[in-house]
Structures are given as C-alpha cells and as structure tokens.
Scaffold this motif. Structure first.
Motif, mmCIF file in Angstrom:
data_model
loop_
_atom_site.group_PDB
_atom_site.id
_atom_site.type_symbol
_atom_site.label_atom_id
_atom_site.label_comp_id
_atom_site.label_asym_id
_atom_site.label_seq_id
_atom_site.Cartn_x
_atom_site.Cartn_y
_atom_site.Cartn_z
ATOM 1 N N TYR A 1 -14.948 32.146 -26.747
ATOM 2 C CA TYR A 1 -14.601 32.713 -25.747
ATOM 3 C C TYR A 1 -14.381 32.041 -24.229
ATOM 4 N N ALA A 2 -13.395 32.343 -23.520
ATOM 5 C CA ALA A 2 -13.260 31.719 -22.019
ATOM 6 C C ALA A 2 -12.810 32.674 -20.869
ATOM 7 N N MET A 3 -13.507 32.822 -20.003
ATOM 8 C CA MET A 3 -13.048 33.667 -18.809
ATOM 9 C C MET A 3 -11.741 32.826 -18.204
ATOM 10 N N MET A 4 -10.584 33.477 -18.064
ATOM 11 C CA MET A 4 -9.703 32.714 -17.266
ATOM 12 C C MET A 4 -9.543 33.511 -16.026
ATOM 13 N N ALA A 5 -10.248 32.969 -15.018
ATOM 14 C CA ALA A 5 -10.449 33.235 -13.687
ATOM 15 C C ALA A 5 -9.152 32.818 -12.870
ATOM 16 N N ASN A 6 -8.987 33.915 -11.991
ATOM 17 C CA ASN A 6 -7.941 33.686 -11.079
ATOM 18 C C ASN A 6 -7.913 33.030 -9.684
ATOM 19 N N ARG A 7 -7.165 32.127 -9.317
ATOM 20 C CA ARG A 7 -7.620 31.743 -7.985
ATOM 21 C C ARG A 7 -5.974 32.161 -7.305
ATOM 22 N N TRP A 8 -6.160 33.185 -6.645
ATOM 23 C CA TRP A 8 -4.855 33.512 -5.924
ATOM 24 C C TRP A 8 -4.784 33.018 -4.512
ATOM 25 N N SER A 9 -4.588 31.643 -4.516
ATOM 26 C CA SER A 9 -4.627 30.953 -3.326
ATOM 27 C C SER A 9 -3.413 31.270 -2.433
ATOM 28 N N GLY A 10 -2.288 31.599 -3.003
ATOM 29 C CA GLY A 10 -1.043 31.930 -1.978
ATOM 30 C C GLY A 10 -1.458 33.148 -1.194
ATOM 31 N N GLY A 11 -2.710 33.969 -1.736
ATOM 32 C CA GLY A 11 -2.920 35.265 -0.806
ATOM 33 C C GLY A 11 -3.813 35.180 0.334
#
Length: 602
Positions: free
Chosen positions: A386-396
């Motif tokens: 398994y892998a966590m697909m972590a989000n980088r919401w840079s535009g916010g």
C-alpha cells in the motif's frame, strides 16, 4: 469491487483524471469487540539505495511504549544495532543497509528509566524482490524533471471495454459526469456526458437539476453488480461550504445513468468522504464534517444511505478530514488529515478489528508533523503493498510551491509507502518510488544512507531551554515536543556525521504553528574537519519559500564531508496573519525550530 477517488476540490477546476484507490474490507459491522493491540510491535520493509541494484536494505519501525525511556535493537546474528548507551526515548526507527541474501530476525526492547525491560517485539526480514519496474514516481520533482502522476490502467472493465469517469464543466455553474471508453486502457475516446446540469447542451444525458449550479469534491467511483456508482461531496456553486451534502449518480457502463439527489445523510453535514466495501457485499460511506467523522451503511445497490443503520461516530471533535479506509490482515485502518484548508497538516490513523470498533478510537500520529509537506489522501494498493497518495494543494497556498507554479500545476501527490503490522501503521518519504501496477511491484528508492542518524549536534547554536539538538536527528518525524529550537530566530544547526560522506540530499522538517505558517531562508554547508577555518556551500536555500517540509536532491558532492551545517538566515510568513502579509519577516522566535533533519550520503 473496483473503486476510484477524486480527492477534495480537484473536480471543481477542470475535467481531471482520477486517482485509483483499491479498497477491500471485511468483518461484520456492528458485531464483536475491538481486539486489544499488542503493547509493542516492530515492522519491517525493504528498499533500494539510489544507484543500487538490490532491495537489500531494511527499514524498521516500532511503536512508542508507555513509560519507556529508551529502546535497544539487536539482529539475530548478534549484531547490536542500537545499544543501551545510544537508546533514546524518541528513537523509533532504524535502517539496516546491505543485508545481502541473509534473513534476519530483529528484536527491539523497551526499557524504563531504571533500565528494566518492559516490552519487546521481533520481526523477520529478507531482501525484497526487484523486477524491471517500468514506472518511477518522483516525490521531489523539479522544473526540469516535471511531474508524472500514478500510471495505471482503469480497473473498470466490462465485456473487454475499459471505462473511466471524470467531472467537468462547460465554463458555467453546471456540472457534467463524463464517461470515457478504451479498447486497451491506454487510448481513450473523447467521452460522452452521462449525467448533466445542462440539458440544452446535452439533451441525451440524464438531466439532474441538482447539478445545474454546484461543485463536487472528494468523488468516489466504484462498480457494483455491473453498475457504476459515483458518490461526491456536494456544495452550491461558489466559495461557500454551507450545503454540506452527499450526492450519488449511478448507471450501466455504456448505457443510461441517473442521479439520486443531494442531501445531508441522517441529518449530518457531510464534506470530505470515502467509500469502501465489506466482503459481504455491503457498501459504506465515511464522511467528515466540522470536527467529527461519521460512517453510514448504504442500500443494497449502494445508491442511497440506509437509514435503518444508525451511523457510527468516529474521532468526535478531533477535526479530521479526507478519510480513507483499507483492510489488512484482519485490521481496519482509517487514515485522515487534520482540517486546515489547503495547507499541509499532520496525518493520523485509527485501527480496529471491527467497523463498530472504530468509534471511540483516538487518532495516532503517522508519517510526519506535516505529512512531508502534504495532506493525507487516498491509498493505492499495488500487489500486496500500500501507499499513501498524499496531496500537495499548492494552488491553494498563499505562497505556492515555486516548482509547481512554474509548471502550471495546482496540485500534485506524494507517494508514501505504508508498512502495516498488527493494527499499527507507518509510512515514509522516499525521493522516488519504482512501481508497476500490472506486475504488482512497488520498490521505494532512498537517495543514500541516512548519515545524520543520532549524530552529535554539540557544535550547533545554543538550544532554547528544554530543547536539544539530538532530537532533530533521531529519525522521529512525528514527535512535537522533542525538537531542536534555536534561542533566537537566526541560528545554526550542526551535525557531526561521524565519518566523511559524499552528500546526496537533505530533508528538513521545520517547526509549524498551524494557522500561522512560516518558511525559513537558510543555506546548507559542509566541512571536512572540525578544525577547518571555513565552511563550503552545498546548497543555497536563501531564496526558499517552502513552509514546513523541505526536500533537496542533488548529485553527490565531489568532496566528502563529516560536518553539515544548516545556517538559518530568518523566518518569513507563508500566510496572512492580521495585518502581516505573506513574505513579511517574522520578528520573534515563536515559529523557529526544527522537528527533524536527515542528511543522505554515500
């Protein structure tokens, strides 16, 4: 069962592809009791070193034990990896490099302040399988390398035809569900609208007035009994989040679809959500609202919430969002992110042997204090890993990631391999991950050995009262009390590596005061000997604008260094705070300090 997730607000901005996340859950909801976790667990995973050809390196994690003052670690061949003299309260990690073809059993022991053993655990590990994985996920992209998302074929396949789905607009307030087909899972048609809020433009699609003026987020796409089922967080069009509803659409692949309405399940506000399937065929939603998460059982066709099943309250008043559930070796694991808008936050998880047992569980820290510069997101399963697909919401962010800004990207993901053991979960940051979804292979690649681990930090600036530099090199990214902190907002952090190494990268986790995020400007220097008159610049970070987690990858230095210095030049705001605008100087030491520093070398 096959499912996919469109996380958070990605669907608002364009007709985006989705992130695949496979969930497989079992155990009867509402029955049984939560099994007590073991007092101590040690988990092992294998990885490659950059430039290497074998996954014969072992990463070991163990949980913190109550009243433990330190931990020792030994290997079955008699090698003492962490002795009592090096044991620290916060040391919960170790890398064992180059085990070759050997199989080892590792034993960790916890000791109290009187040096009395209070717990122990063991795990056996051998080198991992290496194949010609065709894809590389880059967690440290540059403008030159660009960004490549997770590459995998759709698992929605019916009668030899691949299907995928996305959400888009015509430039107005209405929303469309779009279906795409492919004969090979790689080349796709232009798509057709199957559900719409614009009946004039798409008269052949199912018209749903709920989609005429709205935004959809955190969308889950799955299949059940030959039908596609799509669940979303539903809000009115615009910047507000007051509607707080769920919305479902479903239909036959290649055939007709319909909408099932937007509503608050069992009267509860609902925002970020996730879907998972029990192995008895029941479907569930877990959704977050302000402060608390709830789990709902769905109808037999998964299209509406089953009100005969009272929702389960999860992590009440813990302010979690972006839930994601997996099931492994008899344990449910629910991952989530701290509510903090678009900014990086601390990930957590809870675990239980039963679904009802998730209620009353308190979140456990995982990864790092800022999810390695991201937010906890969906989980992807590749083979048995398994892998966590972590989000980088840079535009916010008010101060976005300059690389993503130049590439014109609003958001990207970081792939963090997960290790699971008896109800405990761990995930790590690697600069790259090799993988092949069709072969079921995932191989983390570390850019070098962690040469700063438990190094001497006595040459650093004087630490603030109650702080010590040794806690910034113990490999513990989640501890929030034991970090090095300079007594002023300009300071030096120096670590003695013990030997000379060609440096190939540095990761730094800076102190974060949530809601008042700041970034540091600094430089990274090296020195061969303590007696050398001057330091050599390795990396100029004086123009850095990245908050909390900073990762730097570079070609190994030609010179081998024994000492590494992080020269902090100052702190500046990454967010508006009252009359203080982004990039304004922070005057004070309230936001200074380091959670962790890892130096990689060869």
């Amino acid at each position: 069962m096959r499912s996919f997730i469109l996380k958070k607000a990605a669907a608002v901005f364009s007709c985006l592809s989705f992130t695949a996340a496979l969930f497989s859950c079992s155990s009867e909801a509402g029955t049984g009791t939560v099994n007590q976790k073991k007092e101590m667990v040690i988990a092992a995973s294998t990885f490659m070193l950059e430039g290497g050809s074998s996954a014969d390196n072992v990463k070991l994690h163990w949980n913190a034990v109550e009243d433990a003052a330190g931990y020792t670690l030994t290997r079955s061949d008699g090698v003492e990896l962490i002795s009592k003299t090096r044991a620290l309260t916060n040391v919960l990690f170790y890398d064992d490099y180059g085990i070759g073809d050997n199989t080892y059993t590792y034993t960790v022991k916890a000791f109290n302040s009187n040096k009395v053993q209070i717990a122990s655990a063991n795990v056996t590990a051998s080198k991992g399988t290496v194949t010609d994985a065709v894809n590389t996920f880059n967690n440290s992209p540059t403008v030159e390398t660009g960004v490549t998302g997770l590459i995998r074929k759709s698992t929605l396949v019916f009668d030899g035809v691949y299907y995928s789905y996305s959400i888009g607009r015509n430039g107005g307030e209405n929303v469309n569900f779009i279906e795409y087909t492919s004969a090979d899972g790689e080349n796709w048609d232009e798509g057709r609208v199957v559900v719409t809020g614009d009946k004039e433009t798409y008269p052949d699609a199912f018209y749903d007035e709920d989609l005429a003026s709205c935004k959809l987020e955190s969308t889950c796409i799955t299949s059940h009994n030959g039908q596609i089922v799509i669940w979303s967080h539903y809000e009115e069009y615009g910047s507000t989040y007051t509607k707080a509803c769920v919305y479902c659409a479903a239909g036959t692949p290649g055939g007709d679809f319909k909408g099932y309405g937007a509503y608050q399940p069992q009267g509860n506000a609902s925002r970020d959500l996730t879907f998972f399937e029990d192995d008895d065929g029941r479907g569930y939603l877990i959704s977050a609202t302000l402060g608390t998460m709830y789990m709902y059982r769905l109808s037999s066709d998964w299209t509406v919430v089953d009100d005969s099943f009272e929702c389960v309250t999860i992590q009440e008043n813990e302010w979690r969002e972006a839930p994601c559930m997996i099931h492994h070796d008899g344990w449910y694991y629910l991952f989530s992110s701290r509510q903090n808008g678009w900014l990086p936050t601390a990930g957590q998880y809870i675990s239980s042997k039963t679904l009802q047992g998730l209620s009353g569980q308190t979140g456990q820290a995982i990864g790092s204090k800022n999810t390695f510069g991201s937010q906890s997101g969906g989980v992807v399963k590749i083979g048995n890993q398994y892998a966590m697909m972590a989000n980088r919401w840079s535009g916010g962010w008010e101060v976005p990631d300059p690389v993503l800004k130049e590439l014109g990207l609003w958001s990207v993901q970081r792939m963090l391999p997960i290790t699971l053991k008896d109800g405990y979960a761990f995930y790590d940051f690697y600069s790259t991950v090799k993988y092949d979804c069709e072969q079921g292979v995932m191989i983390p690649v570390q850019r070098g050995k962690i040469v700063s681990y438990l190094g001497d930090t006595g040459l650093s600036s004087t630490a603030a009262s109650g702080c010590d530099g040794k806690y910034a090199v113990d490999g513990n990214w989640i501890e929030d009390k034991k970090f090095y902190r300079g007594s002023d907002y300009d300071f030096d952090f120096v670590v003695n590596l013990g030997s000379k190494y060609n440096i190939s990268g540095v990761d730094i986790s800076f102190y974060t005061l949530q809601g008042s995020e700041a970034y540091c400007t600094y430089n990274i220097y090296g020195k061969e000997n303590a007696s050398d008159a001057s330091w050599t610049l390795i990396k100029d970070c004086s123009s850095n604008v990245m908050m909390n987690f900073n990762t730097w990858v570079f070609e190994p230095t030609e010179t081998a260094y024994k000492y590494i210095k992080i020269d902090i030049l100052g702190e500046k705001r990454a967010c508006t705070n009252g009359s203080n605008a982004p990039h304004s100087t922070v005057n004070g030491s309230w936001c200074t300090g380091l959670y962790e520093v890892q130096v990689y070398g060869q």
